[in-house]
Design an enzyme around this catalytic site. Structure first.
Site, PDB file in Angstrom:
ATOM      1  N   TRP A 150       0.852  -1.190   0.000  1.00  0.00           N
ATOM      2  CA  TRP A 150       0.000   0.000   0.000  1.00  0.00           C
ATOM      3  C   TRP A 150       0.885   1.236   0.000  1.00  0.00           C
ATOM      4  O   TRP A 150       1.870   1.288   0.743  1.00  0.00           O
ATOM      5  CB  TRP A 150      -0.924   0.040   1.230  1.00  0.00           C
ATOM      6  CG  TRP A 150      -1.637   1.360   1.294  1.00  0.00           C
ATOM      7  CD1 TRP A 150      -2.692   1.768   0.524  1.00  0.00           C
ATOM      8  CD2 TRP A 150      -1.296   2.485   2.134  1.00  0.00           C
ATOM      9  NE1 TRP A 150      -3.022   3.063   0.823  1.00  0.00           N
ATOM     10  CE2 TRP A 150      -2.186   3.533   1.804  1.00  0.00           C
ATOM     11  CE3 TRP A 150      -0.323   2.712   3.111  1.00  0.00           C
ATOM     12  CZ2 TRP A 150      -2.139   4.780   2.431  1.00  0.00           C
ATOM     13  CZ3 TRP A 150      -0.271   3.952   3.735  1.00  0.00           C
ATOM     14  CH2 TRP A 150      -1.175   4.972   3.409  1.00  0.00           C
ATOM     15  N   GLU A 208      -2.943  -2.759  -2.609  1.00  0.00           N
ATOM     16  CA  GLU A 208      -4.119  -2.294  -1.862  1.00  0.00           C
ATOM     17  C   GLU A 208      -4.489  -0.882  -2.297  1.00  0.00           C
ATOM     18  O   GLU A 208      -3.715   0.050  -2.145  1.00  0.00           O
ATOM     19  CB  GLU A 208      -3.799  -2.309  -0.358  1.00  0.00           C
ATOM     20  CG  GLU A 208      -4.924  -1.765   0.526  1.00  0.00           C
ATOM     21  CD  GLU A 208      -4.540  -1.718   2.009  1.00  0.00           C
ATOM     22  OE1 GLU A 208      -3.375  -2.039   2.349  1.00  0.00           O
ATOM     23  OE2 GLU A 208      -5.407  -1.348   2.817  1.00  0.00           O
ATOM     24  N   LYS A 243      -6.943   2.654  -2.395  1.00  0.00           N
ATOM     25  CA  LYS A 243      -7.550   3.527  -1.385  1.00  0.00           C
ATOM     26  C   LYS A 243      -8.350   4.592  -2.103  1.00  0.00           C
ATOM     27  O   LYS A 243      -8.147   4.843  -3.294  1.00  0.00           O
ATOM     28  CB  LYS A 243      -6.431   4.154  -0.549  1.00  0.00           C
ATOM     29  CG  LYS A 243      -6.901   4.933   0.660  1.00  0.00           C
ATOM     30  CD  LYS A 243      -5.840   4.944   1.732  1.00  0.00           C
ATOM     31  CE  LYS A 243      -6.150   5.937   2.832  1.00  0.00           C
ATOM     32  NZ  LYS A 243      -5.292   5.721   4.003  1.00  0.00           N
ATOM     33  N   ASP A 287      -9.625  -3.408   1.258  1.00  0.00           N
ATOM     34  CA  ASP A 287      -9.721  -2.905   2.632  1.00  0.00           C
ATOM     35  C   ASP A 287     -11.076  -2.219   2.726  1.00  0.00           C
ATOM     36  O   ASP A 287     -11.361  -1.291   1.955  1.00  0.00           O
ATOM     37  CB  ASP A 287      -8.567  -1.921   2.891  1.00  0.00           C
ATOM     38  CG  ASP A 287      -8.607  -1.297   4.283  1.00  0.00           C
ATOM     39  OD1 ASP A 287      -9.701  -0.895   4.732  1.00  0.00           O
ATOM     40  OD2 ASP A 287      -7.541  -1.177   4.908  1.00  0.00           O
ATOM     41  N   HIS A 340     -11.662   1.552   2.466  1.00  0.00           N
ATOM     42  CA  HIS A 340     -11.096   2.273   1.333  1.00  0.00           C
ATOM     43  C   HIS A 340     -12.056   2.487   0.175  1.00  0.00           C
ATOM     44  O   HIS A 340     -11.648   2.574  -0.983  1.00  0.00           O
ATOM     45  CB  HIS A 340      -9.837   1.557   0.839  1.00  0.00           C
ATOM     46  CG  HIS A 340      -8.709   1.625   1.820  1.00  0.00           C
ATOM     47  ND1 HIS A 340      -7.443   1.192   1.545  1.00  0.00           N
ATOM     48  CD2 HIS A 340      -8.665   2.102   3.090  1.00  0.00           C
ATOM     49  CE1 HIS A 340      -6.658   1.391   2.603  1.00  0.00           C
ATOM     50  NE2 HIS A 340      -7.388   1.927   3.550  1.00  0.00           N
ATOM     51  N   HIS A 378      -8.374  -6.587   4.009  1.00  0.00           N
ATOM     52  CA  HIS A 378      -8.111  -5.888   5.263  1.00  0.00           C
ATOM     53  C   HIS A 378      -9.468  -5.605   5.874  1.00  0.00           C
ATOM     54  O   HIS A 378     -10.229  -4.806   5.336  1.00  0.00           O
ATOM     55  CB  HIS A 378      -7.380  -4.562   5.024  1.00  0.00           C
ATOM     56  CG  HIS A 378      -5.897  -4.709   5.033  1.00  0.00           C
ATOM     57  ND1 HIS A 378      -5.048  -3.652   4.943  1.00  0.00           N
ATOM     58  CD2 HIS A 378      -5.128  -5.823   5.154  1.00  0.00           C
ATOM     59  CE1 HIS A 378      -3.791  -4.090   4.998  1.00  0.00           C
ATOM     60  NE2 HIS A 378      -3.820  -5.406   5.111  1.00  0.00           N
ATOM     61  N   ASP A 397     -12.101   6.481   6.524  1.00  0.00           N
ATOM     62  CA  ASP A 397     -11.178   5.363   6.760  1.00  0.00           C
ATOM     63  C   ASP A 397     -10.523   5.518   8.132  1.00  0.00           C
ATOM     64  O   ASP A 397      -9.325   5.714   8.235  1.00  0.00           O
ATOM     65  CB  ASP A 397     -10.128   5.392   5.641  1.00  0.00           C
ATOM     66  CG  ASP A 397      -9.131   4.253   5.738  1.00  0.00           C
ATOM     67  OD1 ASP A 397      -9.511   3.190   6.264  1.00  0.00           O
ATOM     68  OD2 ASP A 397      -7.982   4.424   5.312  1.00  0.00           O
ATOM     69  N   ASP A 404     -10.248   3.419  10.677  1.00  0.00           N
ATOM     70  CA  ASP A 404      -9.582   2.248  11.253  1.00  0.00           C
ATOM     71  C   ASP A 404      -9.913   2.023  12.717  1.00  0.00           C
ATOM     72  O   ASP A 404      -9.029   1.770  13.534  1.00  0.00           O
ATOM     73  CB  ASP A 404      -8.057   2.319  11.025  1.00  0.00           C
ATOM     74  CG  ASP A 404      -7.701   2.199   9.549  1.00  0.00           C
ATOM     75  OD1 ASP A 404      -7.835   1.098   9.004  1.00  0.00           O
ATOM     76  OD2 ASP A 404      -7.302   3.211   8.943  1.00  0.00           O
ATOM     77  N   ASP A 418      -7.027  -4.780  10.035  1.00  0.00           N
ATOM     78  CA  ASP A 418      -6.301  -3.517   9.885  1.00  0.00           C
ATOM     79  C   ASP A 418      -7.011  -2.435  10.688  1.00  0.00           C
ATOM     80  O   ASP A 418      -7.972  -1.837  10.212  1.00  0.00           O
ATOM     81  CB  ASP A 418      -6.221  -3.133   8.396  1.00  0.00           C
ATOM     82  CG  ASP A 418      -5.371  -1.887   8.177  1.00  0.00           C
ATOM     83  OD1 ASP A 418      -4.723  -1.431   9.136  1.00  0.00           O
ATOM     84  OD2 ASP A 418      -5.368  -1.370   7.037  1.00  0.00           O
TER      85      ASP A 418
END
Ligand code: RNT
Ligand code: ZN
Length: 415
Positions: free
Chosen positions: A182, A221, A223, A255, A258, A282, A290, A292, A322
């Site tokens: 990423w 990955e 985004k 992910d 994303h 992820h 995003d 997390d 993640d």
């Protein structure tokens, strides 16, 4: 035990084989992100804080500051989590001895030897990631797509080095290592050229993925945006999807933080499975963006797991976590996030999936909706409790006290 038997019977009435579900759950590894333990700081930079398109918030006391602390914390968290685990590392977690420091473009396997020993001790696998952020060579928000050839060269060398490290780790563990790339590259404000950076990224990738490595699964990955990079992301979903589709052996990692907030990874899984034999994920929890946040047993997580189970893709989808929340106890974050992912998987494994599919195909939509709703209140907790018991892991409601004690005895003494 009695509760388990009666719950099992209830599931059996809907055609669900609980014993088989428990076996499948026990066999599916969850790759736990090491970076929750220290707010993505890593060990290779003196400043050691996440920057360049990635950021943690919070300052809860007791974060791990070195290999001994991070592995100690991780092993403790792992003891509170049932089932098969892996540890997901970043290149920034290289363990350098005195005078051994090397910059990321020259990094070798050596500083990861302690991680391999740790994984062997724990009986777990390792996954790996180049660290293309939190570093002065991220110039004007760019790495592999930079207009500066020296910047690109630096990160190409880093990514190539990481592939070799992942290969060596895999060879030593006799395992396949997911090596996921990423990069933050993007622009804060309206681009004047969107194509140039993408063509440069494509060229960089071609220089990184020059040959297949037997112990490595390569992924990229995408985004949608990052902090300070709101207007344009070079490695968008379409960019990497196209790259993966045209480069056998390179996979597109999804992910679920994303994408646009109304775009769901749960809906993307089946589409990807039409074309790819491996699908790395992820699993995270985006809150408005995003962010997390720690993974919870929420609707989208359940839907993601249902898609993996219903599409018979447990062997194809690689589940990695993640998240990085610096505002709560980091060990509890690992435990909550991983146990929630496992609960969601158990939920998916114990749904009347065959019956529901038949109802859909028979256009019996009313019945399908009714059964879906009824199945939501089946006694999952009793099945989960039995799973924890069989795995020798603490029950819900029983692990937090241990974390509180560890916080008092270990974490708060780190000053
Ligand atoms: C960043 C990506 C990436 C990182 C980790 C640390 O937006 O999600 O996967 O979170 O590699
Ligand atoms: Zn991610």
């Amino acid at each position: 035990m009695e509760r388990f038997e009666s719950a099992k019977a209830q599931y059996a009435r809907l055609g669900v084989d609980v014993e088989r579900a428990l076996e499948q759950l026990a066999g599916k590894a969850i790759s736990i992100n090491c970076w929750q333990g220290d707010d993505v700081s890593g060990f290779d930079r003196p400043d050691g804080s996440a920057s360049d398109g990635i950021q943690t918030t919070g300052n809860y006391p007791g974060k791990a500051r070195n290999f001994a602390e991070l592995t100690g914390d991780f092993a403790f968290a792992a003891s509170l989590i049932p089932g098969k685990k892996r540890i997901n590392l970043h290149a920034s977690y290289a363990v350098f001895g005195e005078g051994e420091w090397a910059d990321r473009d020259r990094i070798t396997f050596e500083p990861f030897r302690p991680w391999v020993d740790f994984a062997k001790d724990m009986g777990i696998g390792i996954d790996f990631n180049p660290t293309c952020f939190s570093h002065p060579m991220v110039v004007d928000g760019m790495t592999l797509a930079s207009p500066d050839p020296d910047v690109r060269r630096f990160w190409i060398d880093h990514a190539r080095a990481c592939r070799s490290i992942a290969e060596e780790i895999g060879a030593r563990l006799d395992d396949k290592v997911l090596n996921n790339l990423w990069i933050p590259d993007g622009l804060k404000d309206v681009p004047a050229d969107r194509l140039g950076p993408r063509l440069r990224l494509k060229d960089s990738l071609d220089r990184i993925f020059t040959e297949p490595l037997p112990h490595v699964i390569d992924s990229v990955e995408s985004k949608v945006f990052g902090i300070g990079l709101e207007s344009y992301t070079v490695g968008s979903n379409e960019f990497y999807m196209g790259y993966a589709a045209t480069h056998p052996g390179i996979y597109n990692l999804l992910d679920n933080g994303h994408y646009h907030p109304l775009e769901y990874v749960s809906d993307k899984i089946s589409a990807m499975l039409c074309y790819f034999d491996i699908l790395p994920l992820h699993v995270t929890r985006p809150v408005r963006w995003d962010s997390d946040h720690v993974v919870l047993l929420d609707d989208e997580l359940k839907e993601i797991m249902k898609e993996i189970v219903r599409n018979d893709a447990l062997g194809k989808v690689l589940i990695g976590l993640d998240f990085f929340d610096a505002s709560i106890n980091r060990i509890a974050a690992w435990v909550i996030g991983t146990r929630s992912a496992q609960k969601a998987l158990l939920y998916a494994l114990t749904q009347p999936n065959e019956k529901l599919r038949a109802l859909q195909d028979g256009a019996r939509f009313t019945e399908k909706l009714a059964l879906m709703e009824d199945a939501k209140t089946l006694p999952l907790g009793d099945i989960w409790a039995e799973y924890c018991r069989r795995q020798g892991a603490p029950q819900d409601g029983e692990w937090f006290e241990q974390v509180a004690r560890y916080e008092r005895d270990v974490l708060l003494k780190r000053a």
